[in-house]
Scaffold this active site. Structure first.
Site, PDB file in Angstrom:
ATOM      1  N   ARG A 166       0.813  -1.223   0.000  1.00  0.00           N
ATOM      2  CA  ARG A 166       0.000   0.000   0.000  1.00  0.00           C
ATOM      3  C   ARG A 166       0.848   1.275   0.000  1.00  0.00           C
ATOM      4  O   ARG A 166       0.433   2.317   0.509  1.00  0.00           O
ATOM      5  CB  ARG A 166      -0.963   0.012   1.199  1.00  0.00           C
ATOM      6  CG  ARG A 166      -1.917  -1.168   1.248  1.00  0.00           C
ATOM      7  CD  ARG A 166      -2.885  -1.214   0.080  1.00  0.00           C
ATOM      8  NE  ARG A 166      -3.690  -2.424   0.146  1.00  0.00           N
ATOM      9  CZ  ARG A 166      -3.381  -3.585  -0.424  1.00  0.00           C
ATOM     10  NH1 ARG A 166      -2.263  -3.685  -1.140  1.00  0.00           N
ATOM     11  NH2 ARG A 166      -4.171  -4.636  -0.323  1.00  0.00           N
ATOM     12  N   CYS A 214     -11.334  -0.368   3.047  1.00  0.00           N
ATOM     13  CA  CYS A 214     -10.597  -0.662   4.277  1.00  0.00           C
ATOM     14  C   CYS A 214     -10.008   0.618   4.863  1.00  0.00           C
ATOM     15  O   CYS A 214      -9.343   1.379   4.162  1.00  0.00           O
ATOM     16  CB  CYS A 214      -9.488  -1.677   4.003  1.00  0.00           C
ATOM     17  SG  CYS A 214     -10.112  -3.354   3.715  1.00  0.00           S
ATOM     18  N   GLU A 283      -5.199   3.548   6.145  1.00  0.00           N
ATOM     19  CA  GLU A 283      -5.067   3.432   4.693  1.00  0.00           C
ATOM     20  C   GLU A 283      -5.847   4.551   4.014  1.00  0.00           C
ATOM     21  O   GLU A 283      -5.467   5.035   2.958  1.00  0.00           O
ATOM     22  CB  GLU A 283      -5.586   2.062   4.233  1.00  0.00           C
ATOM     23  CG  GLU A 283      -5.413   1.786   2.758  1.00  0.00           C
ATOM     24  CD  GLU A 283      -5.755   0.354   2.392  1.00  0.00           C
ATOM     25  OE1 GLU A 283      -6.389   0.165   1.338  1.00  0.00           O
ATOM     26  OE2 GLU A 283      -5.390  -0.568   3.141  1.00  0.00           O
TER      27      GLU A 283
END
Length: 291
Positions: A166, A214, A283
């Site tokens: 990520r 998420c 995130e």
């Protein structure tokens, strides 16, 4: 004030319309980008006329402030694609990543099946190195075109870019991602895999409510959703925000959530897990009213 820009700009555009959370106040200035040449003009101007700005795609990983954004919001809607060879495709950054994965897999191309359940743009996928437990964007990436801070278009091969979970180099050294080129393989089973992936996501994730996907990155070797579940936090509700009962790593807007509701739930999750010795890192992009 919009007359001072050498390109068309809107004022007071509600950012809730450009967020999958359906949360956010008005942007002071708003500009939709529909071509790379237009983006070059905008970034050349910003290089010599400093103004706080943010770049958004489909707003699928953003939480805007209830006051909006006191600056310029650049909405990337630059779409298009072309095959450079039988198995290499160049895609403009405002294109839907999920639709790209669906179309390519249905045509018998493998490499981006995982994209079918990721609701952002190609540019956003590169920026976040979006992915699943099976693959991520960097796996198939072979080249990125960017517009740098001075308004110059550059082409960068994948081997010169450092990606991790990520994470992409563009998070630390901001640039406008103009296009991405991917290496594919021909595989008649690609469509079947893509279909299975989207069915699994629909089963496990709360698609029936607005959310930003998420909220937290998974700690190494662990599942953030499972940790939140074990902490007994699923279903916790503050105002119009709620930790999903379907998936602990999703915070949903049940109808009238505000930014403060979501931020409070994020803080509760982080503090609860911190007491167990686990640090959860966001995130989702939290975009303040002022940078």
């Amino acid at each position: 004030m919009t007359d001072s820009f050498p390109f068309s700009v809107q004022e007071s555009v509600p950012l809730s319309r450009f967020s999958t959370f359906r949360i956010g106040g008005p942007a002071r200035y708003f500009k939709e980008l529909t071509s790379v040449s237009e983006a070059l003009t905008v970034f050349s101007y910003l290089h010599t006329h400093p103004l706080p700005y943010i770049i958004i795609g489909k707003g699928s990983n953003c939480l805007f402030d209830d006051q909006g954004f006191d600056g310029l919001v650049l909405y990337n809607n630059i779409q298009g694609q072309e095959f450079l060879s039988d198995t290499q495709i160049k895609v403009l950054s405002g294109s839907s990543f999920a639709l790209l994965g669906k179309r390519l897999s249905s045509q018998g191309f493998s490499g981006l099946e995982f994209a079918v359940g990721i609701p952002g743009t190609v540019g956003g996928a590169v920026f976040m190195n979006a992915g699943t437990t099976l693959a991520n964007t960097a796996f198939s990436l072979i080249n990125v075109e960017i517009i740098d801070h001075s308004g110059i278009l550059l082409s960068i091969p994948r081997e010169k870019l450092l990606f991790s979970y990520r994470t992409s180099p563009f998070q630390k050294k901001p640039a406008f991602i103009a296009s991405a080129t991917f290496q594919l393989t021909k595989d008649p089973q690609a469509a079947k895999r893509a279909k299975a992936l989207i069915e699994e996501r629909i089963l496990k994730q709360p698609y029936e409510y607005p959310s930003a996907g998420c909220i937290f990155r998974n700690p190494e070797g662990l599942s953030a959703g499972a940790l939140i579940d074990r902490a007994g936090l699923k279903g916790l509700k503050i105002g119009g925000g709620q930790i999903s009962e379907k998936h602990g790593n999703f915070i949903i807007n049940t109808g009238n959530a505000c930014t403060a509701d979501i931020l409070e739930l994020i803080e509760i999750i982080q503090k609860t897990l911190k007491k167990q010795g686990i640090s959860l890192h966001k995130e989702v992009r939290i975009i303040p009213f002022r940078l």
